[in-house]
Write a protein that holds these residues in place. Structure first.
Motif, PDB file in Angstrom:
ATOM      1  N   PHE A  20       0.755  -1.282  -0.019  1.00 25.08           N
ATOM      2  CA  PHE A  20      -0.075  -0.087   0.096  1.00 25.08           C
ATOM      3  C   PHE A  20       0.842   1.188  -0.068  1.00 25.08           C
ATOM      4  O   PHE A  20       2.051   1.022   0.390  1.00 25.08           O
ATOM      5  CB  PHE A  20      -1.000   0.071   1.135  1.00 25.08           C
ATOM      6  CG  PHE A  20      -0.228   0.245   2.456  1.00 25.08           C
ATOM      7  CD1 PHE A  20      -0.195   1.443   3.099  1.00 25.08           C
ATOM      8  CD2 PHE A  20       0.029  -1.125   3.458  1.00 25.08           C
ATOM      9  CE1 PHE A  20       0.405   1.646   4.426  1.00 25.08           C
ATOM     10  CE2 PHE A  20       0.527  -0.961   4.685  1.00 25.08           C
ATOM     11  CZ  PHE A  20       0.783   0.448   5.027  1.00 25.08           C
ATOM     12  N   MET A  21       0.406   2.427  -0.496  1.00 26.19           N
ATOM     13  CA  MET A  21       0.866   3.635  -0.601  1.00 26.19           C
ATOM     14  C   MET A  21       0.869   4.457   0.609  1.00 26.19           C
ATOM     15  O   MET A  21      -0.307   4.417   1.091  1.00 26.19           O
ATOM     16  CB  MET A  21       0.601   4.490  -1.635  1.00 26.19           C
ATOM     17  CG  MET A  21       1.128   5.843  -1.640  1.00 26.19           C
ATOM     18  SD  MET A  21       3.117   5.913  -1.696  1.00 26.19           S
ATOM     19  CE  MET A  21       3.476   5.547  -3.531  1.00 26.19           C
ATOM     20  N   CYS A  22       2.049   4.713   1.449  1.00 26.38           N
ATOM     21  CA  CYS A  22       2.153   5.359   2.505  1.00 26.38           C
ATOM     22  C   CYS A  22       2.253   6.920   2.265  1.00 26.38           C
ATOM     23  O   CYS A  22       3.051   7.274   1.733  1.00 26.38           O
ATOM     24  CB  CYS A  22       2.988   4.901   3.361  1.00 26.38           C
ATOM     25  SG  CYS A  22       3.200   6.202   5.132  1.00 26.38           S
ATOM     26  N   PRO A  23       1.057   7.795   2.534  1.00 33.29           N
ATOM     27  CA  PRO A  23       1.046   9.102   2.349  1.00 33.29           C
ATOM     28  C   PRO A  23       2.107   9.935   3.094  1.00 33.29           C
ATOM     29  O   PRO A  23       2.487  11.049   2.463  1.00 33.29           O
ATOM     30  CB  PRO A  23      -0.452   9.764   2.425  1.00 33.29           C
ATOM     31  CG  PRO A  23      -1.143   8.706   3.260  1.00 33.29           C
ATOM     32  CD  PRO A  23      -0.451   7.410   3.024  1.00 33.29           C
ATOM     33  N   GLY A  24       2.281   9.435   4.267  1.00 36.42           N
ATOM     34  CA  GLY A  24       3.256  10.114   4.964  1.00 36.42           C
ATOM     35  C   GLY A  24       4.712  10.194   4.523  1.00 36.42           C
ATOM     36  O   GLY A  24       5.384  10.885   4.456  1.00 36.42           O
ATOM     37  N   CYS A  25       5.357   8.842   4.228  1.00 38.32           N
ATOM     38  CA  CYS A  25       6.477   8.685   3.736  1.00 38.32           C
ATOM     39  C   CYS A  25       6.442   8.840   2.226  1.00 38.32           C
ATOM     40  O   CYS A  25       7.687   8.773   1.555  1.00 38.32           O
ATOM     41  CB  CYS A  25       6.756   7.054   3.824  1.00 38.32           C
ATOM     42  SG  CYS A  25       6.752   6.794   5.730  1.00 38.32           S
ATOM     43  N   THR A  59      16.285   5.172   7.178  1.00 39.47           N
ATOM     44  CA  THR A  59      17.028   6.660   6.841  1.00 39.47           C
ATOM     45  C   THR A  59      16.381   6.962   5.676  1.00 39.47           C
ATOM     46  O   THR A  59      16.048   6.368   4.795  1.00 39.47           O
ATOM     47  CB  THR A  59      18.492   6.278   6.733  1.00 39.47           C
ATOM     48  OG1 THR A  59      19.043   5.201   5.561  1.00 39.47           O
ATOM     49  CG2 THR A  59      19.207   5.968   7.961  1.00 39.47           C
ATOM     50  N   LYS A  60      16.283   8.283   5.306  1.00 35.90           N
ATOM     51  CA  LYS A  60      15.794   8.916   4.085  1.00 35.90           C
ATOM     52  C   LYS A  60      16.625   8.961   3.205  1.00 35.90           C
ATOM     53  O   LYS A  60      17.751   8.670   3.419  1.00 35.90           O
ATOM     54  CB  LYS A  60      15.510  10.550   4.515  1.00 35.90           C
ATOM     55  CG  LYS A  60      14.414  10.858   5.549  1.00 35.90           C
ATOM     56  CD  LYS A  60      14.254  12.260   5.817  1.00 35.90           C
ATOM     57  CE  LYS A  60      12.934  12.618   6.904  1.00 35.90           C
ATOM     58  NZ  LYS A  60      12.900  14.005   7.034  1.00 35.90           N
ATOM     59  N   VAL A  79      19.735  10.440   7.585  1.00 35.01           N
ATOM     60  CA  VAL A  79      18.787  11.060   8.295  1.00 35.01           C
ATOM     61  C   VAL A  79      17.842   9.913   8.876  1.00 35.01           C
ATOM     62  O   VAL A  79      16.981   9.341   7.869  1.00 35.01           O
ATOM     63  CB  VAL A  79      17.922  12.176   7.609  1.00 35.01           C
ATOM     64  CG1 VAL A  79      16.845  12.940   8.389  1.00 35.01           C
ATOM     65  CG2 VAL A  79      19.029  13.451   7.479  1.00 35.01           C
ATOM     66  N   PRO A  80      17.559   9.716  10.123  1.00 34.69           N
ATOM     67  CA  PRO A  80      16.714   8.493  10.405  1.00 34.69           C
ATOM     68  C   PRO A  80      15.378   9.060  10.406  1.00 34.69           C
ATOM     69  O   PRO A  80      15.003  10.275  10.168  1.00 34.69           O
ATOM     70  CB  PRO A  80      17.019   8.205  11.901  1.00 34.69           C
ATOM     71  CG  PRO A  80      17.581   9.569  12.511  1.00 34.69           C
ATOM     72  CD  PRO A  80      18.233  10.196  11.261  1.00 34.69           C
ATOM     73  N   PHE A  81      14.510   7.927   9.957  1.00 34.96           N
ATOM     74  CA  PHE A  81      12.970   8.275   9.926  1.00 34.96           C
ATOM     75  C   PHE A  81      12.160   7.096  10.466  1.00 34.96           C
ATOM     76  O   PHE A  81      12.692   5.841  10.701  1.00 34.96           O
ATOM     77  CB  PHE A  81      12.542   8.444   8.540  1.00 34.96           C
ATOM     78  CG  PHE A  81      12.242   7.216   7.692  1.00 34.96           C
ATOM     79  CD1 PHE A  81      10.960   6.487   7.828  1.00 34.96           C
ATOM     80  CD2 PHE A  81      13.176   6.813   6.818  1.00 34.96           C
ATOM     81  CE1 PHE A  81      10.853   5.360   7.006  1.00 34.96           C
ATOM     82  CE2 PHE A  81      12.933   5.493   6.123  1.00 34.96           C
ATOM     83  CZ  PHE A  81      11.850   4.917   6.422  1.00 34.96           C
ATOM     84  N   ILE A  82      11.042   7.587  11.184  1.00 41.07           N
ATOM     85  CA  ILE A  82      10.040   6.456  11.702  1.00 41.07           C
ATOM     86  C   ILE A  82       8.640   6.849  10.909  1.00 41.07           C
ATOM     87  O   ILE A  82       8.305   7.821  10.986  1.00 41.07           O
ATOM     88  CB  ILE A  82      10.078   6.693  13.109  1.00 41.07           C
ATOM     89  CG1 ILE A  82      11.484   6.288  13.857  1.00 41.07           C
ATOM     90  CG2 ILE A  82       8.957   5.742  13.882  1.00 41.07           C
ATOM     91  CD1 ILE A  82      11.428   6.586  15.300  1.00 41.07           C
ATOM     92  N   CYS A  83       7.997   5.634  10.710  1.00 44.74           N
ATOM     93  CA  CYS A  83       6.665   5.572  10.244  1.00 44.74           C
ATOM     94  C   CYS A  83       5.855   4.696  11.053  1.00 44.74           C
ATOM     95  O   CYS A  83       6.319   3.423  10.957  1.00 44.74           O
ATOM     96  CB  CYS A  83       6.492   5.514   8.937  1.00 44.74           C
ATOM     97  SG  CYS A  83       4.792   5.580   8.322  1.00 44.74           S
ATOM     98  N   ASN A  96       2.279   9.370  17.151  1.00 42.28           N
ATOM     99  CA  ASN A  96       2.965  10.625  17.472  1.00 42.28           C
ATOM    100  C   ASN A  96       4.608  10.370  17.044  1.00 42.28           C
ATOM    101  O   ASN A  96       5.275  11.251  17.046  1.00 42.28           O
ATOM    102  CB  ASN A  96       2.518  11.307  18.648  1.00 42.28           C
ATOM    103  CG  ASN A  96       1.160  11.770  18.551  1.00 42.28           C
ATOM    104  OD1 ASN A  96       0.760  12.246  17.697  1.00 42.28           O
ATOM    105  ND2 ASN A  96       0.493  11.876  19.608  1.00 42.28           N
ATOM    106  N   ASP A  97       4.923   9.125  17.160  1.00 40.19           N
ATOM    107  CA  ASP A  97       6.384   8.980  16.880  1.00 40.19           C
ATOM    108  C   ASP A  97       6.794   8.941  15.391  1.00 40.19           C
ATOM    109  O   ASP A  97       8.125   8.857  15.397  1.00 40.19           O
ATOM    110  CB  ASP A  97       6.792   7.789  17.661  1.00 40.19           C
ATOM    111  CG  ASP A  97       6.235   6.579  17.035  1.00 40.19           C
ATOM    112  OD1 ASP A  97       5.109   6.561  16.460  1.00 40.19           O
ATOM    113  OD2 ASP A  97       6.554   5.229  17.391  1.00 40.19           O
ATOM    114  N   CYS A  98       5.963   9.217  14.651  1.00 40.04           N
ATOM    115  CA  CYS A  98       6.386   9.279  13.119  1.00 40.04           C
ATOM    116  C   CYS A  98       7.293  10.515  13.231  1.00 40.04           C
ATOM    117  O   CYS A  98       6.967  11.748  13.623  1.00 40.04           O
ATOM    118  CB  CYS A  98       5.131   9.531  12.325  1.00 40.04           C
ATOM    119  SG  CYS A  98       4.320   8.158  12.085  1.00 40.04           S
ATOM    120  N   THR A  99       7.939  10.612  12.168  1.00 39.90           N
ATOM    121  CA  THR A  99       9.013  11.696  11.812  1.00 39.90           C
ATOM    122  C   THR A  99       8.551  12.585  10.786  1.00 39.90           C
ATOM    123  O   THR A  99       9.226  13.749  10.213  1.00 39.90           O
ATOM    124  CB  THR A  99      10.570  11.216  11.662  1.00 39.90           C
ATOM    125  OG1 THR A  99      10.617  10.173  10.556  1.00 39.90           O
ATOM    126  CG2 THR A  99      11.146  10.654  13.044  1.00 39.90           C
TER     127      THR A  99
END
Length: 114
Positions: A20-25, A59-60, A79-83, A96-99
């Protein structure tokens, strides 16, 4: 359609990846389903639900400019990321822990293009 299944095999074990497509990432996520060690999935590609939450860490991606800098020998700090999200009835609730910028919001999952 908001989810596409892709059949995979690892040794004797077969399972599906539910893309699925994540609109946040702005990237695809693909939890393993239909497996004893995968996520629960309601088998509804229009209003998918996965259990438990989906956590993606990494990482981004680097930009073209950053790639050129690396080729010149410069150091680029990853640059680390969290989704982290719950997908329920076709909506994705970002925790809320999403970056990314959708942290704390709930939005419709987008359709996946053919």
């Amino acid at each position: 359609m908001k989810v596409r299944l892709r059949r995979c095999k690892d040794g004797d074990q077969e399972y599906d990846l539910a893309w699925f497509m994540c609109p946040g990432c702005n990237e695809h996520h693909a939890p393993k389903v239909h497996s004893p060690h995968g996520w629960g999935y309601n088998d509804n590609p229009e209003k998918p639900t996965f259990t438990p939450s989906i956590l993606v860490r990494g990482t981004k991606r680097i930009t073209d400019d950053e790639a050129e800098m690396i080729m010149r020998g410069d150091h680029i700090e990853p640059v680390p990321f969290i989704c982290h999200s719950f997908v329920t009835d076709g909506k994705i609730q970002f925790l809320n822990d999403c970056t990314h910028s959708l942290a704390g919001q709930t939005v419709e999952l987008p359709e996946i293009a053919d």
